[in-house]
Motif scaffolding. Structure first.
Motif, PDB file in Angstrom:
ATOM      1  N   UNK A  75       1.019  -1.716  -0.055  1.00  0.00           N
ATOM      2  CA  UNK A  75      -0.123   0.241  -0.478  1.00  0.00           C
ATOM      3  C   UNK A  75       1.049   1.027   0.511  1.00  0.00           C
ATOM      4  N   UNK A  76       1.899   1.114   0.645  1.00  0.00           N
ATOM      5  CA  UNK A  76       2.566   2.136   0.945  1.00  0.00           C
ATOM      6  C   UNK A  76       3.250   2.535  -0.433  1.00  0.00           C
ATOM      7  N   UNK A  77       3.618   1.557  -1.372  1.00  0.00           N
ATOM      8  CA  UNK A  77       4.380   1.474  -2.548  1.00  0.00           C
ATOM      9  C   UNK A  77       3.339   2.278  -3.610  1.00  0.00           C
ATOM     10  N   UNK A  78       2.510   2.086  -3.511  1.00  0.00           N
ATOM     11  CA  UNK A  78       1.276   2.525  -4.451  1.00  0.00           C
ATOM     12  C   UNK A  78       0.854   4.017  -4.136  1.00  0.00           C
ATOM     13  N   UNK A 144      -0.955  -2.451  -4.248  1.00  0.00           N
ATOM     14  CA  UNK A 144      -2.012  -3.335  -3.742  1.00  0.00           C
ATOM     15  C   UNK A 144      -2.578  -1.468  -4.758  1.00  0.00           C
ATOM     16  N   UNK A 145      -3.792  -2.793  -5.620  1.00  0.00           N
ATOM     17  CA  UNK A 145      -4.920  -1.930  -5.788  1.00  0.00           C
ATOM     18  C   UNK A 145      -5.843  -0.963  -4.836  1.00  0.00           C
ATOM     19  N   UNK A 153      -2.857  -7.357  -4.782  1.00  0.00           N
ATOM     20  CA  UNK A 153      -1.385  -7.486  -5.567  1.00  0.00           C
ATOM     21  C   UNK A 153      -0.846  -7.057  -6.972  1.00  0.00           C
ATOM     22  N   UNK A 154      -0.239  -6.147  -7.787  1.00  0.00           N
ATOM     23  CA  UNK A 154       0.053  -6.611  -8.439  1.00  0.00           C
ATOM     24  C   UNK A 154       1.456  -5.498  -9.503  1.00  0.00           C
ATOM     25  N   UNK A 155       1.491  -5.954 -10.623  1.00  0.00           N
ATOM     26  CA  UNK A 155       3.213  -5.753 -10.494  1.00  0.00           C
ATOM     27  C   UNK A 155       2.812  -4.794 -11.430  1.00  0.00           C
ATOM     28  N   UNK A 156       3.283  -3.329 -10.871  1.00  0.00           N
ATOM     29  CA  UNK A 156       3.171  -1.485 -11.830  1.00  0.00           C
ATOM     30  C   UNK A 156       4.432  -1.801 -13.442  1.00  0.00           C
ATOM     31  N   UNK A 157       4.137  -2.088 -14.267  1.00  0.00           N
ATOM     32  CA  UNK A 157       5.278  -2.716 -15.363  1.00  0.00           C
ATOM     33  C   UNK A 157       5.366  -1.059 -16.145  1.00  0.00           C
ATOM     34  N   UNK A 158       4.568  -0.348 -15.797  1.00  0.00           N
ATOM     35  CA  UNK A 158       4.355   0.842 -16.319  1.00  0.00           C
ATOM     36  C   UNK A 158       5.796   1.971 -16.189  1.00  0.00           C
ATOM     37  N   UNK A 163       1.048   3.412 -11.412  1.00  0.00           N
ATOM     38  CA  UNK A 163       0.056   2.628 -11.594  1.00  0.00           C
ATOM     39  C   UNK A 163      -0.528   2.334  -9.859  1.00  0.00           C
ATOM     40  N   UNK A 164      -2.301   2.268 -10.120  1.00  0.00           N
ATOM     41  CA  UNK A 164      -2.819   2.104  -9.020  1.00  0.00           C
ATOM     42  C   UNK A 164      -3.739   1.204  -9.420  1.00  0.00           C
ATOM     43  N   UNK A 165      -4.347   1.148 -10.098  1.00  0.00           N
ATOM     44  CA  UNK A 165      -4.843  -0.420 -10.166  1.00  0.00           C
ATOM     45  C   UNK A 165      -4.488  -1.093 -11.026  1.00  0.00           C
ATOM     46  N   UNK A 166      -4.831  -2.995 -10.385  1.00  0.00           N
ATOM     47  CA  UNK A 166      -4.640  -3.984 -11.072  1.00  0.00           C
ATOM     48  C   UNK A 166      -4.898  -4.130 -11.753  1.00  0.00           C
TER      49      UNK A 166
END
Length: 187
Positions: A75-78, A144-145, A153-158, A163-166
């Motif tokens: 969540x902190x990463x998001x 986290x979305x 939990x998703x991997x932000x490849x942007x 990225x903020x949504x799965x």
């Protein structure tokens, strides 16, 4: 090796941590860490445990503590912030466990994700994954979305790592439509 289907999968070995964070499915109200039996089944399903492994209540409690800390960090990463509680919990876990490493064919140290003999082996193995991902800069991409009804939990490849949504087509659209309707009501 982790066998997990994720919408936005992280690279190995970070995929193991992503799969672990997703043992809590908020949208479907499924917690794969709700009992020692379900925890054992999950470990075997994703290939992180030998078939003979059986988790007990203490193993489950340690896994839950780690998952709570990991999800807090994601969540902190998001949000591009910190999470003191998650950091403290992670610190307590790192002082309790020895992190297992193995040497790759090129001599680089990497997390040992061979099937565990005991359920207690999972926590230090995932701590090793966190360490490696933080050292290589990939950990910050695991998030986290932002949709409170999802929290997957998703991997932000942007490219810009914002990225903020799965899944934009699902969670992103839901939240954007909800905000639009709210603005229309206020107007």
């Amino acid at each position: 090796m982790v066998e997990q289907a994720e919408g936005k999968p992280a690279p190995l070995p970070l995929l193991a941590l992503q799969a672990f964070a997703n043992t809590l499915d908020v949208e479907e109200s499924i917690d794969q860490l709700d009992s020692p039996e379900s925890f054992t089944a999950w470990l075997k399903q994703v290939g992180l445990a030998r078939r003979s492994l059986t988790a007990n209540a203490a193993d489950l409690e340690s896994a839950r503590r780690l998952r709570t800390a990991v999800r807090g960090l994601l969540v902190a990463n998001t949000r591009h912030t910190g999470d003191r509680d998650a950091t403290r919990a992670l610190g307590r876990l790192t002082s309790r466990y020895r992190v297992p490493l193995s040497a790759g064919a090129d001599g680089r140290l990497e997390p040992d994700l061979s099937p565990a003999h005991t359920a207690e082996d999972l926590v230090p193995r995932l701590l090793a994954v966190i360490f490696q991902a933080q050292a290589t800069g990939t950990f910050e991409r695991l998030k986290i979305c932002e949709n409170d009804e999802c929290q997957w939990a998703f991997y932000d490849s942007s490219r810009n790592q914002m990225g903020t949504w799965c899944r934009m087509g699902l969670c992103g659209n839901r939240l954007k439509n909800r905000a639009y309707r709210e603005r229309q009501r206020s107007a």
